[in-house]
Design a protein around this motif. Structure first.
Motif, PDB file in Angstrom:
ATOM      1  N   CYS A   5       3.158 -10.058  -7.785  1.00  0.00           N
ATOM      2  CA  CYS A   5       3.334 -10.414  -9.194  1.00  0.00           C
ATOM      3  C   CYS A   5       1.989 -10.386  -9.922  1.00  0.00           C
ATOM      4  O   CYS A   5       0.926 -10.540  -9.313  1.00  0.00           O
ATOM      5  CB  CYS A   5       3.966 -11.798  -9.309  1.00  0.00           C
ATOM      6  N   LYS A   6       2.066 -10.214 -11.229  1.00  0.00           N
ATOM      7  CA  LYS A   6       0.831 -10.037 -12.005  1.00  0.00           C
ATOM      8  C   LYS A   6       0.065 -11.334 -12.225  1.00  0.00           C
ATOM      9  O   LYS A   6      -1.092 -11.315 -12.633  1.00  0.00           O
ATOM     10  CB  LYS A   6       1.143  -9.381 -13.352  1.00  0.00           C
ATOM     11  N   ASN A  12       6.750  -7.763 -10.927  1.00  0.00           N
ATOM     12  CA  ASN A  12       7.356  -8.084 -12.220  1.00  0.00           C
ATOM     13  C   ASN A  12       8.227  -6.938 -12.731  1.00  0.00           C
ATOM     14  O   ASN A  12       9.299  -7.162 -13.296  1.00  0.00           O
ATOM     15  CB  ASN A  12       6.275  -8.426 -13.240  1.00  0.00           C
ATOM     16  N   GLN A  13       7.759  -5.700 -12.534  1.00  0.00           N
ATOM     17  CA  GLN A  13       8.487  -4.531 -13.037  1.00  0.00           C
ATOM     18  C   GLN A  13       8.628  -3.486 -11.925  1.00  0.00           C
ATOM     19  O   GLN A  13       7.745  -2.634 -11.757  1.00  0.00           O
ATOM     20  CB  GLN A  13       7.756  -3.936 -14.243  1.00  0.00           C
ATOM     21  N   PRO A  14       9.719  -3.537 -11.174  1.00  0.00           N
ATOM     22  CA  PRO A  14       9.907  -2.603 -10.047  1.00  0.00           C
ATOM     23  C   PRO A  14       9.859  -1.135 -10.453  1.00  0.00           C
ATOM     24  O   PRO A  14       9.439  -0.284  -9.651  1.00  0.00           O
ATOM     25  CB  PRO A  14      11.301  -2.971  -9.524  1.00  0.00           C
ATOM     26  N   GLU A  15      10.272  -0.831 -11.680  1.00  0.00           N
ATOM     27  CA  GLU A  15      10.334   0.565 -12.107  1.00  0.00           C
ATOM     28  C   GLU A  15       8.961   1.238 -12.160  1.00  0.00           C
ATOM     29  O   GLU A  15       8.852   2.470 -12.153  1.00  0.00           O
ATOM     30  CB  GLU A  15      11.007   0.677 -13.485  1.00  0.00           C
ATOM     31  N   THR A  16       7.883   0.418 -12.185  1.00  0.00           N
ATOM     32  CA  THR A  16       6.536   1.006 -12.238  1.00  0.00           C
ATOM     33  C   THR A  16       5.983   1.317 -10.850  1.00  0.00           C
ATOM     34  O   THR A  16       4.917   1.901 -10.723  1.00  0.00           O
ATOM     35  CB  THR A  16       5.558   0.061 -12.959  1.00  0.00           C
ATOM     36  N   TRP A  17       6.750   0.917  -9.795  1.00  0.00           N
ATOM     37  CA  TRP A  17       6.263   1.107  -8.444  1.00  0.00           C
ATOM     38  C   TRP A  17       6.877   2.339  -7.801  1.00  0.00           C
ATOM     39  O   TRP A  17       8.083   2.529  -7.830  1.00  0.00           O
ATOM     40  CB  TRP A  17       6.557  -0.136  -7.590  1.00  0.00           C
ATOM     41  N   LYS A  75      12.221 -11.772 -10.993  1.00  0.00           N
ATOM     42  CA  LYS A  75      13.391 -12.451 -11.562  1.00  0.00           C
ATOM     43  C   LYS A  75      14.547 -12.450 -10.570  1.00  0.00           C
ATOM     44  O   LYS A  75      15.201 -13.473 -10.347  1.00  0.00           O
ATOM     45  CB  LYS A  75      13.817 -11.776 -12.861  1.00  0.00           C
ATOM     46  N   SER A 113      12.487  -7.228  -8.255  1.00  0.00           N
ATOM     47  CA  SER A 113      11.797  -7.945  -9.326  1.00  0.00           C
ATOM     48  C   SER A 113      11.642  -9.418  -8.980  1.00  0.00           C
ATOM     49  O   SER A 113      12.429  -9.986  -8.217  1.00  0.00           O
ATOM     50  CB  SER A 113      12.576  -7.816 -10.639  1.00  0.00           C
ATOM     51  N   SER A 144      -1.730  -4.225 -13.635  1.00  0.00           N
ATOM     52  CA  SER A 144      -2.128  -3.727 -14.962  1.00  0.00           C
ATOM     53  C   SER A 144      -3.637  -3.787 -15.177  1.00  0.00           C
ATOM     54  O   SER A 144      -4.169  -3.105 -16.060  1.00  0.00           O
ATOM     55  CB  SER A 144      -1.429  -4.535 -16.061  1.00  0.00           C
TER      56      SER A 144
END
Length: 484
Positions: free
Chosen positions: A46-47, A8-13, A26, A24, A159
């Motif tokens: 994905c979460k 969902n949020q590539p920046e957190t990986w 999306k 992402s 999360s």
């Protein structure tokens, strides 16, 4: 093959790998670049995998696009299927009880990240759950009554991973993505992943250990990562590009389930489920051969209403076959009228239809190997010692259970034998077949069309050697590359 982690949020990986790209959900769902992408493996992290969520659609569209998804939609659905959870619980009860025996509380939660747990003592249990469900982040809850039971299994998001587990999770992730088989260490770079299905307790395995070793060695030279799998590995099949079935096939055993799943998930396979369905039913085979005008021994489909008139057409002795008989199991010879009725009545209690065939004695049967419509080996199977079949499972000595065999070049096979073998195989479609033919009174009479025929080292490869294995592996590669 291109490999993508979808989150969902590539920046957190912070996964670092030259072989992977993090994108992402999306982007994967809406960017045309990914809808037209060929030969991609999608790791869906994905979460949320719930119905109609982004995570659900990532796996769904991956399959629609011909991408290999982990988890698949089927894996996601399986997670919510109580029956499957119960099966896992029952099949692996010993492992479950052994792994949790030292826990003093009445409840326990196991968090699994890419098949591992932060505690090494739960490694085997964690790996088992991952093999069955192929979900990257799993949480399994257990409770204790008279023994440990699975209370629930659910997918969790990144999360939901406790802060103290994050560092271990990233280590597990990097280890996981550095592997080729995703639960087997990477040994080299391979173009495709090939699973060879083997039943460890197979009474009559279609390939001996030396032949399996040949498939592995030659497969790796051809660019296949090759792994032996067993019937317990059905949930892992989605992770492979191709399947070679080397266990006995029946409609109601695991081989058919593997072939069917491979077909559903567009995994290249030898052999197809249709071949198993058709070849494993002697009634279908008898009808198909007769309708095609292919010569056979006198053959009658027996039922309760015509059983009294059969011997007038076949004579005695007569061979009686259960519709799903394989490797001479379920095949009987009746020498007398009394024996005929005893055998046929017993068979008709289990099946509404039985095959009766005139008995034609011979020293050997021809076996022509046909692969995608072309002959690629030829053998003569001699009858077992003191027996009328090539297999005698009642022999006192194991060495006497089957007869000798010799192998010869295709060009030395009589033309009528080859012609009828090729024509018979075409009835079943493309695939791997062994056509059994008797040469009687200058006629080539087709006895059976076998799917999944024997490929044994020292027998079927006696003349052509490694080429027999290379032909089969090439056929698999052709399926992968859409050449046939």
């Amino acid at each position: 093959m291109n490999k993508y982690i979808v989150v969902n949020q590539p920046e957190t990986w912070t996964i670092s790998s030259e072989h992977l790209k993090v994108i992402s959900s999306k982007d994967y769902l809406t960017n045309p670049e990914y809808s037209t992408l060929k030969k991609a493996r999608i790791f869906n992290l994905c979460k949320d995998y719930s119905y109609q969520s982004k995570g659900y659609y990532v796996s769904l569209l991956a399959e629609a696009r011909g991408h290999l998804a982990i988890p698949t939609v089927k894996n996601i659905v399986d997670l919510g299927e109580p029956k499957l959870v119960k099966i896992v619980s029952e099949d692996f009860d010993d492992l479950l009880q052994q792994s949790l025996k030292n826990i003093k509380s009445q409840e326990f939660t196991l968090s699994i990240y890419f098949g591992q747990n932060v505690a090494a003592k739960y490694r085997e249990l964690s790996a088992m759950f991952f093999r069955h469900f192929q979900i990257p982040f799993l949480r399994v809850k257990f409770n204790f009554t008279t023994k440990w039971n699975i209370k629930s299994i659910k997918a969790i998001s990144e999360s939901e991973i406790p802060a103290e587990h994050k560092e271990s999770m990233l280590v597990f992730a990097e280890q996981y993505f550095a592997k080729k088989r995703y639960d087997t260490p990477r040994t080299s770079n391979f173009e495709y992943d090939l699973a060879i299905l083997v039943q460890p307790d197979d009474v009559a395995p279609p390939s001996n250990p030396k032949a399996l070793k040949k498939f592995i060695e030659l497969g790796e030279k051809m660019g296949f990562y090759t792994e032996i799998i067993t019937p317990k590995d059905l949930s892992r099949l989605s992770a492979f590009d191709a399947l070679l079935i080397r266990q006995s096939t029946e409609v109601n055993n695991e081989a058919y389930a593997f072939a069917r799943k491979a077909q559903q998930e567009d995994i290249a396979t030898v052999d197809y489920p249709d071949a198993i369905l058709k070849c494993c039913n002697k009634v279908y085979m008898a009808e198909a051969l007769e309708n095609a005008g292919i010569p056979t021994p006198k053959t009658i489909i027996v039922h309760k209403d015509n059983k009294d008139s059969v011997l007038g057409k076949t004579g005695l002795p007569v061979v009686l076959k259960s519709p799903d008989s394989t490797f001479s199991f379920g095949v009987k010879k009746a020498e007398t009228e009394k024996e005929y009725f005893e055998v046929v009545n017993a068979m008709l209690k289990k099946s509404d239809l039985v095959i009766a065939q005139e008995f034609l004695p011979s020293d050997y049967d021809w076996r022509i190997g046909i692969l995608d419509g072309k002959p690629f080996y030829a053998c003569r199977y001699y009858m077992a010692k003191g027996h009328w079949q090539i297999y005698n499972w009642d022999a006192d000595k194991k060495d006497d259970q089957d007869g000798n065999a010799d192998c010869l070049p295709i060009e030395k096979v009589p033309e009528k034998i080859l012609k009828n073998a090729i024509k018979s195989a075409k009835l079943m479609g493309k695939g791997l077949y062994g056509i059994d033919i008797k040469e009687v009174n200058s006629k080539a009479l087709v006895i059976e069309i076998n799917d999944n025929p024997n490929i044994d080292a020292g027998v079927e490869d006696e003349y052509y050697g490694d080429q027999v294995y290379l032909d089969i592996l090439t056929a698999i590669k052709n399926r992968l590359e859409n050449k046939i």
